[in-house]
Design an enzyme around this catalytic site. Sequence first.
Site, PDB file in Angstrom:
ATOM      1  N   TYR A  42       2.584  40.475   2.856  1.00  0.00           N
ATOM      2  CA  TYR A  42       1.773  41.164   3.861  1.00  0.00           C
ATOM      3  C   TYR A  42       0.315  41.318   3.448  1.00  0.00           C
ATOM      4  CZ  TYR A  42       6.153  42.920   6.004  1.00  0.00           C
ATOM      5  OH  TYR A  42       7.387  43.036   6.584  1.00  0.00           O
ATOM      6  N   HIS A 100      12.996  39.426   0.651  1.00  0.00           N
ATOM      7  CA  HIS A 100      12.421  39.348   2.002  1.00  0.00           C
ATOM      8  C   HIS A 100      13.205  38.395   2.913  1.00  0.00           C
ATOM      9  CE1 HIS A 100       8.331  39.962   4.195  1.00  0.00           C
ATOM     10  NE2 HIS A 100       9.355  40.054   5.024  1.00  0.00           N
TER      11      HIS A 100
END
Length: 270
Positions: A42, A100
């Site tokens: 991110y 993730h």
Amino acid sequence: MTDKTIPKLGLGTYGRTGDEGIAALLKAIEIGYRHLDTAQSYGTEQNVGEAMRRSGLKRDELFVTTKVADTRLDKAQFMPSVCASLDTIGVDHVDLLLIHWPSHRDAVPFEDYMTGLVEAQQKGYARLIGVSNYPAALLEKTAVLIGKDALATNQVEIHPYLQAPKLAAHARKIGLQLTAYQPLAKGEVANDPVLKRIAEKHGVTVAAVALAFLMAEGHIVIPASGSETNLRANFAAGTVSLDAAEMAEIRTLDRGYRRIDPEKSPAWDD
């Protein structure tokens, strides 16, 4: 036994970059958010750490999640990437460390990164561990490999239009909480007539109703926003109590509408 409690209402930090991002994170903490969800991919780990420090809160008053990127799952990169995340955030451990995405087509052996995740917890880098974007088949594989009680959550896309009934039923059966990302379908639920009617009845936003519904279903939610108005409206979901008829009506909105489905996705359950 480790306390696996995760705050039910958290803040997704995707997109909260730069000075504006830090300001939004600080505003969220001021409003009352205590669960901050970031990830290596991110680019917000640094901002999360900066907001934590500027907030003046003690470390144990904030619950921080980060995620190991699927590009860093191999043995050579896994642990150094976790240490780099801790350095970037500026903490000695995160509260929750997730994988993730599972490795696409097993480019990295499943055993390598799942045992790496356990090792990160054993080293004290993460208080809790979990996964993201795992269908039931991979949850089963995980239980066999590292034990059925090892994980604290599975973070997946869930919102009123994608309620993932098969995965949710499996998670309930094995006692695993799901964390809903994109719980508002990136704002697409805002104009839903059913949700609008229920929201008007409760005197809250559609977003608050959607989030309250997901939490009542047993899920953790991590809506993302940079707007103070939306941050406050989303946080108000914690005060909304839906009755059985309203819950049943919202359940009928499920249409299997998946927004996040990259090529690297596993075989989904729904």
